[in-house]
Design an enzyme around this catalytic site. Sequence first.
Site, short mmCIF file in Angstrom:
data_model
loop_
_atom_site.label_atom_id
_atom_site.label_comp_id
_atom_site.label_asym_id
_atom_site.label_seq_id
_atom_site.Cartn_x
_atom_site.Cartn_y
_atom_site.Cartn_z
N THR A 124 -13.43 5.52 8.12
CA THR A 124 -14.22 5.08 6.95
C THR A 124 -14.38 3.56 7.04
OG1 THR A 124 -12.31 4.58 5.57
CG2 THR A 124 -13.09 6.86 5.50
N LYS A 148 1.27 4.33 -2.72
CA LYS A 148 0.97 5.72 -2.36
C LYS A 148 2.19 6.62 -2.60
CE LYS A 148 -3.34 5.27 -1.06
NZ LYS A 148 -4.41 5.81 -1.90
N ILE A 163 -8.47 8.08 8.85
CA ILE A 163 -9.78 8.73 8.76
C ILE A 163 -10.84 7.63 8.92
CG2 ILE A 163 -11.26 10.25 7.39
CD1 ILE A 163 -8.53 11.54 7.67
N TYR A 208 0.84 -1.20 0.00
CA TYR A 208 0.00 0.00 0.00
C TYR A 208 0.88 1.26 0.00
CZ TYR A 208 -3.66 3.16 1.86
OH TYR A 208 -4.55 4.18 2.07
N1 LIG Z 1 -9.50 6.00 5.49
C1 LIG Z 1 -8.24 6.31 5.70
O1 LIG Z 1 -7.77 6.38 6.86
C2 LIG Z 1 -7.33 6.62 4.55
C3 LIG Z 1 -6.07 7.16 4.84
C4 LIG Z 1 -5.21 7.47 3.79
C5 LIG Z 1 -5.60 7.26 2.50
N2 LIG Z 1 -6.83 6.72 2.25
C6 LIG Z 1 -7.18 6.52 0.83
O2 LIG Z 1 -8.41 7.15 0.58
C7 LIG Z 1 -9.07 6.48 -0.49
C8 LIG Z 1 -10.48 6.12 -0.05
O3 LIG Z 1 -10.40 5.25 1.07
P1 LIG Z 1 -11.62 5.05 2.09
O4 LIG Z 1 -11.02 5.00 3.44
O5 LIG Z 1 -12.69 6.01 1.78
O6 LIG Z 1 -12.05 3.55 1.72
P2 LIG Z 1 -13.49 2.90 1.46
O7 LIG Z 1 -13.25 1.45 1.46
O8 LIG Z 1 -14.50 3.47 2.38
O9 LIG Z 1 -13.84 3.40 -0.02
C9 LIG Z 1 -13.10 2.99 -1.13
C10 LIG Z 1 -14.01 2.93 -2.33
O10 LIG Z 1 -13.21 2.57 -3.48
C11 LIG Z 1 -13.96 1.62 -4.22
N3 LIG Z 1 -13.06 0.81 -5.04
C12 LIG Z 1 -12.24 -0.19 -4.63
N4 LIG Z 1 -11.61 -0.73 -5.68
C13 LIG Z 1 -12.05 -0.06 -6.78
C14 LIG Z 1 -11.76 -0.16 -8.17
N5 LIG Z 1 -10.91 -1.08 -8.65
N6 LIG Z 1 -12.36 0.71 -9.01
C15 LIG Z 1 -13.25 1.62 -8.54
N7 LIG Z 1 -13.58 1.74 -7.25
C16 LIG Z 1 -12.97 0.92 -6.38
C17 LIG Z 1 -14.71 0.80 -3.18
O11 LIG Z 1 -15.79 0.09 -3.75
C18 LIG Z 1 -15.12 1.88 -2.20
O12 LIG Z 1 -16.37 2.43 -2.53
C19 LIG Z 1 -8.21 5.26 -0.82
O13 LIG Z 1 -7.36 5.57 -1.91
C20 LIG Z 1 -7.39 5.07 0.43
O14 LIG Z 1 -6.19 4.43 0.17
C21 LIG Z 1 -7.70 6.39 3.23
#
Ligand SMILES: NC(=O)c1ccc[n+]([C@@H]2O[C@H](COP(=O)([O-])OP(=O)(O)OC[C@H]3O[C@@H](n4cnc5c(N)ncnc54)[C@H](O)[C@@H]3O)[C@@H](O)[C@H]2O)c1
Length: 265
Positions: free
Chosen positions: A190, A157, A188, A153
Amino acid sequence: MGRVEDKVCLVTGGGSGLGRADAIALAKEGAKVVITDIDKENGEDAAHAAGNGAIFLEHDVAEEDQWQLVIKQTLGHFDELNVVVNNAGMFIPGSVEEVTWDQYRTHQRIHMDGAFFGIKYGIETIKANGKMGAIVNIASTTALLGYHTSFAYGACKGAIRTMTSHAAIHCQQLRYNIRVNCIFPSVIQTPLIEKLYADAAAAAEARGVERPAPLPPEQRIPSPGLGEPMDVGYAVLFLASDEAKFINGAELRVDNGSVINPAAL
Ligand SMILES: NC(=O)c1ccc[n+]([C@@H]2O[C@H](COP(=O)([O-])OP(=O)(O)OC[C@H]3O[C@@H](n4cnc5c(N)ncnc54)[C@H](O)[C@@H]3O)[C@@H](O)[C@H]2O)c1
């Protein structure tokens, strides 16, 4: 009101978590939002929640032909594209010794290939209308720090961080009027994080690992805490808007200072 009035904004992975918050923040400020996701049910629900005529398109960001189709459908519905938010993602925990080739490739396909297509087709499509445009990439603080459990991951990133710089300078050199910026959220709240915590707790229980007793308050390091999806949504809104017209190639941490105080993580 109207900070992104009439801008057509495509948010990948907009069915859940951060993407859903981004879509809602953008639509509330007047954007015409295209939510894409592999999850149809959540995606349609998010489009409904965002309102202002938002639409949902089924889309796997790792597939180039699906990007071509989604761009075509967006132009067919809204005539132009102004903003792409490369947000879709997933996370399978694992150290460099634990991660399998298959898991590593899955991360690469969704995060790296997905961001590559989003930046490439985003620039190609946005530049065609000649208006100011923006691409916002969602990285993570795992691109900035070492974590024991985030090898694949974090590697992806980190690549998204670098893609941002190269694409930003490309657009600036060619006077495209498209800004490419990157956001680094920490933790965050989620569904992705909830699943991670639940899996980690179940794994620890299965191994018979006992949780250490909490430290007395005077020995605790202040925790940066958990962010809320809208903390990232507002950052995306700003970078998508013309308020950020002189901000290109920027790296914005949304982490309540956790990177400058890593001991508090
Ligand atoms: N939540 C955190 O703490 C956090 C921290 C840093 C970065 N992020 C990044 O933020 C972004 C969103 O994460 P989140 O926490 O909202 O996760 P989440 O699981 O709530 O949402 C992710 C969404 O991406 C969709 N998805 C997955 N694979 C896919 C694909 N191949 N094509 C299209 N859609 C796809 C899923 O169906 C889901 O709706 C991600 O890139 C994650 O790496 C999240």
